[in-house]
Design an enzyme around this catalytic site. Structure first.
Site, PDB file in Angstrom:
ATOM      1  N   LYS A   1     -15.408 -16.930   4.813  1.00 18.40           N
ATOM      2  CA  LYS A   1     -16.855 -17.080   5.008  1.00 18.40           C
ATOM      3  C   LYS A   1     -17.662 -16.682   3.774  1.00 18.40           C
ATOM      4  O   LYS A   1     -17.456 -15.623   3.195  1.00 18.40           O
ATOM      5  CB  LYS A   1     -17.309 -16.205   6.181  1.00 18.40           C
ATOM      6  CG  LYS A   1     -16.651 -16.560   7.482  1.00 18.40           C
ATOM      7  CD  LYS A   1     -17.457 -15.990   8.640  1.00 18.40           C
ATOM      8  CE  LYS A   1     -16.614 -15.825   9.875  1.00 18.40           C
ATOM      9  NZ  LYS A   1     -16.129 -14.439  10.047  1.00 18.40           N
TER      10      LYS A   1
ATOM     11  N   GLY B   1     -11.994  -4.452   1.207  1.00 21.27           N
ATOM     12  CA  GLY B   1     -13.415  -4.127   1.368  1.00 21.27           C
ATOM     13  C   GLY B   1     -13.933  -3.258   0.235  1.00 21.27           C
ATOM     14  O   GLY B   1     -15.022  -3.473  -0.286  1.00 21.27           O
TER      15      GLY B   1
ATOM     16  N   GLY C   1      -7.189  -7.516  -0.179  1.00 25.06           N
ATOM     17  CA  GLY C   1      -7.335  -8.337   1.015  1.00 25.06           C
ATOM     18  C   GLY C   1      -6.315  -9.463   1.064  1.00 25.06           C
ATOM     19  O   GLY C   1      -5.178  -9.306   0.631  1.00 25.06           O
TER      20      GLY C   1
ATOM     21  N   ARG D   1       0.819  -1.216   0.000  1.00 27.37           N
ATOM     22  CA  ARG D   1       0.000   0.000   0.000  1.00 27.37           C
ATOM     23  C   ARG D   1       0.856   1.271   0.000  1.00 27.37           C
ATOM     24  O   ARG D   1       0.457   2.281  -0.579  1.00 27.37           O
ATOM     25  CB  ARG D   1      -0.934  -0.008   1.207  1.00 27.37           C
ATOM     26  CG  ARG D   1      -2.021  -1.034   1.016  1.00 27.37           C
ATOM     27  CD  ARG D   1      -2.883  -1.159   2.220  1.00 27.37           C
ATOM     28  NE  ARG D   1      -4.170  -1.752   1.859  1.00 27.37           N
ATOM     29  CZ  ARG D   1      -5.078  -2.139   2.728  1.00 27.37           C
ATOM     30  NH1 ARG D   1      -4.858  -1.994   4.004  1.00 27.37           N
ATOM     31  NH2 ARG D   1      -6.217  -2.650   2.307  1.00 27.37           N
TER      32      ARG D   1
HETATM   33  P1  ADP Z   1     -10.042 -11.845   1.391  1.00 27.25           P
HETATM   34  O1  ADP Z   1      -9.370 -10.943   2.401  1.00 27.25           O
HETATM   35  O2  ADP Z   1      -9.135 -12.178   0.241  1.00 27.25           O
HETATM   36  O3  ADP Z   1     -11.366 -11.317   0.964  1.00 27.25           O
HETATM   37  P2  ADP Z   1     -11.076 -13.510   3.517  1.00 27.25           P
HETATM   38  O4  ADP Z   1     -10.699 -12.479   4.516  1.00 27.25           O
HETATM   39  O5  ADP Z   1     -12.504 -13.780   3.304  1.00 27.25           O
HETATM   40  O6  ADP Z   1     -10.328 -13.253   2.122  1.00 27.25           O
HETATM   41  O7  ADP Z   1     -10.455 -14.907   3.967  1.00 27.25           O
HETATM   42  C1  ADP Z   1      -9.090 -15.114   4.125  1.00 27.25           C
HETATM   43  C2  ADP Z   1      -8.862 -16.187   5.143  1.00 27.25           C
HETATM   44  O8  ADP Z   1      -9.588 -17.358   4.800  1.00 27.25           O
HETATM   45  C3  ADP Z   1      -7.412 -16.627   5.209  1.00 27.25           C
HETATM   46  O9  ADP Z   1      -6.868 -16.206   6.433  1.00 27.25           O
HETATM   47  C4  ADP Z   1      -7.472 -18.151   5.091  1.00 27.25           C
HETATM   48  O10 ADP Z   1      -6.656 -18.810   6.033  1.00 27.25           O
HETATM   49  C5  ADP Z   1      -8.923 -18.437   5.375  1.00 27.25           C
HETATM   50  N1  ADP Z   1      -9.381 -19.702   4.793  1.00 27.25           N
HETATM   51  C6  ADP Z   1      -9.306 -20.097   3.509  1.00 27.25           C
HETATM   52  N2  ADP Z   1      -9.763 -21.349   3.366  1.00 27.25           N
HETATM   53  C7  ADP Z   1     -10.130 -21.781   4.584  1.00 27.25           C
HETATM   54  C8  ADP Z   1     -10.672 -23.003   5.081  1.00 27.25           C
HETATM   55  N3  ADP Z   1     -10.909 -24.025   4.278  1.00 27.25           N
HETATM   56  N4  ADP Z   1     -10.922 -23.078   6.395  1.00 27.25           N
HETATM   57  C9  ADP Z   1     -10.673 -22.032   7.206  1.00 27.25           C
HETATM   58  N5  ADP Z   1     -10.172 -20.863   6.806  1.00 27.25           N
HETATM   59  C10 ADP Z   1      -9.902 -20.724   5.496  1.00 27.25           C
HETATM   60 MG    MG Z   2      -9.526 -10.689   4.517  1.00 28.00          MG
END
Ligand code: ADP
Ligand code: MG
Length: 394
Positions: free
Chosen positions: A197, A374, A350, A35
């Protein structure tokens, strides 16, 4: 959207909002400066235009002043990357002495804007009060913190309305990329979604489903899809409350003729730990008391083939728990397939952007790596982003 070219700059003091919300390790060292590096082109353009540059930024979510969330280390890193001195003001609303001492082309950074509670106040008049203090020393406002344009905050919205204002180069580029992904992506268009999630990304699925050719699902959100198909997920992360919503997506994808792909195999573990005992299982065979922590090798191959043939690919959310090497293979495979894809490839900020850097995939191989997690999701949801709306019009 108004851009730097719309501002008259020589000899002026420009307030520049950046996103310096960088990850820190427990010792307070910056672990990833994507960033900070992202802000350099705009800072340099303002320096070259003959302005004094006073940067506003936040770090974390402090309640009042929290020394561990000071931007002082960011000022030091910025100075290294920029190759010139960056003055630091310990006052988040600006310190007249520091600003007066700046020569044309010099740069200062103000302390964490969120140390002042008015920055994030829900009351617009309180936010405007803080912006009016900044406006005393600034002639113009440039918005270059893409990671905060989805927020209504004093240094994002109120300040922009108070002075001549425009988007910086980063915000302009990010906006252009996401607008293209929302309207007018070249096809075949593939979206890859993962992360922890499904509940965080329902809006994105809803918005993009009618626009894409393929939607590839991985990460923790995959298990809620398996539940929707009536499969067992053991102790894998899932959100049963959203099973009906997800069933709706499956039906909608079929109606629209979208190729919605779910993992066919997984790496499962007996516990959530780097040295857990693991095995590869078919999706219909996830054992009770085990948790799926990555997509399996057959899934990686299937997804990579779809990615290779796409003209546009956008990816948000890791395919597994990439922070642990045992569960990073799926995320790495997707990143490598994207890096090799000749189409237009975008990583939506993210944790996926962090994963590419941690796993050492060549960043230059992607067309765009967003600095806003976000904000990029809300953009893709088709929501109006208040920090961009204030920059529209002449
Ligand atoms: P982003 O920031 O790219 O939008 P998220 O914040 O939704 O992604 O999710 C990222 C997190 O999801 C990571 O820390 C990763 O460890 C976790 N993750 C990915 N797959 C799984 C899984 N199968 N079970 C638990 N956590 C998971
Ligand atoms: Mg995230």
């Amino acid at each position: 959207m108004r851009t730097l070219a719309d501002l008259v700059l020589p000899g002026s003091t420009v307030a520049l909002r950046c996103d310096f919300n960088v990850p820190l390790d427990p010792q307070g060292e910056i672990t990833d400066d994507l960033r900070i590096a992202g802000a350099l082109p705009t800072i340099r353009a303002l320096q070259q235009a003959g302005s004094r540059v006073v940067i506003l930024a936040h770090l974390g979510r402090p309640k009042g002043e929290v020394s561990s969330l000071s931007l002082a280390p960011v000022a030091r890193r910025l100075s290294e990357l920029l190759g010139s001195t960056v003055a630091f003001s310990t006052n988040p609303s600006g310190d007249q002495r520091v600003i007066d001492s700046l020569k044309l082309g010099e740069v200062a950074l103000l302390e964490n804007t969120r140390f002042d509670p008015r920055e994030t106040s829900k009351d617009p008049s309180e936010r405007a009060e803080l912006a009016a203090i900044w406006a005393k020393w600034a002639d113009a406002f440039v918005s270059d913190g893409f990671g905060v344009v989805h927020r209504e905050q004093a240094s994002v919205t109120e300040f922009a309305n108070m002075l001549p204002s425009a988007a910086g180069l980063l915000v302009a580029r990010e906006s252009e990329v996401f607008a293209r992904l929302l309207e007018g992506a070249e096809r075949p268009y593939t979206v890859i979604l993962g992360g922890s999630k499904v509940g965080d990304k329902l809006g994105v699925i809803e918005s993009l489903l009618p626009k894409v050719d393929s939607l590839l699902i991985g990460g923790g959100m995959a298990y809620t899809f398996l539940l929707a198909m009536g499969l067992e997920v053991g102790d894998s992360i899932s959100q049963p409350d959203f099973v009906d919503t997800v069933k709706g997506f499956l039906t909608k994808a079929e109606e629209l003729g979208v190729n919605l792909m779910l993992p066919v195999d997984f790496v499962v573990a007996d516990r959530f730990a780097p040295d857990a005992t693991t095995q590869i299982v078919e999706r219909s065979n996830i054992p009770a008391h085990s948790m799926g922590l990555d997509i399996g090798p057959r899934t990686r191959e299937l997804y990579s083939k779809v990615i290779a043939k796409s003209a546009t690919v956008v990816w948000n959310g890791p395919m597994g728990v990439f922070e642990m090497p045992a569960f990073a293979g799926g995320t790495l495979a997707v990143a490598q397939a994207m890096a090799a894809c000749p189409g237009f490839t975008v990583i939506g900020g993210g944790d996926s952007a962090a994963a590419v850097r941690i796993l050492d995939v060549n960043e230059q191989a992607f067309d765009h790596i967003s600095t806003g997690g976000g904000a990029s999701l809300e953009f893709l949801e088709g929501k109006e982003l208040p920090g961009l709306t204030v920059l529209k019009g002449k």
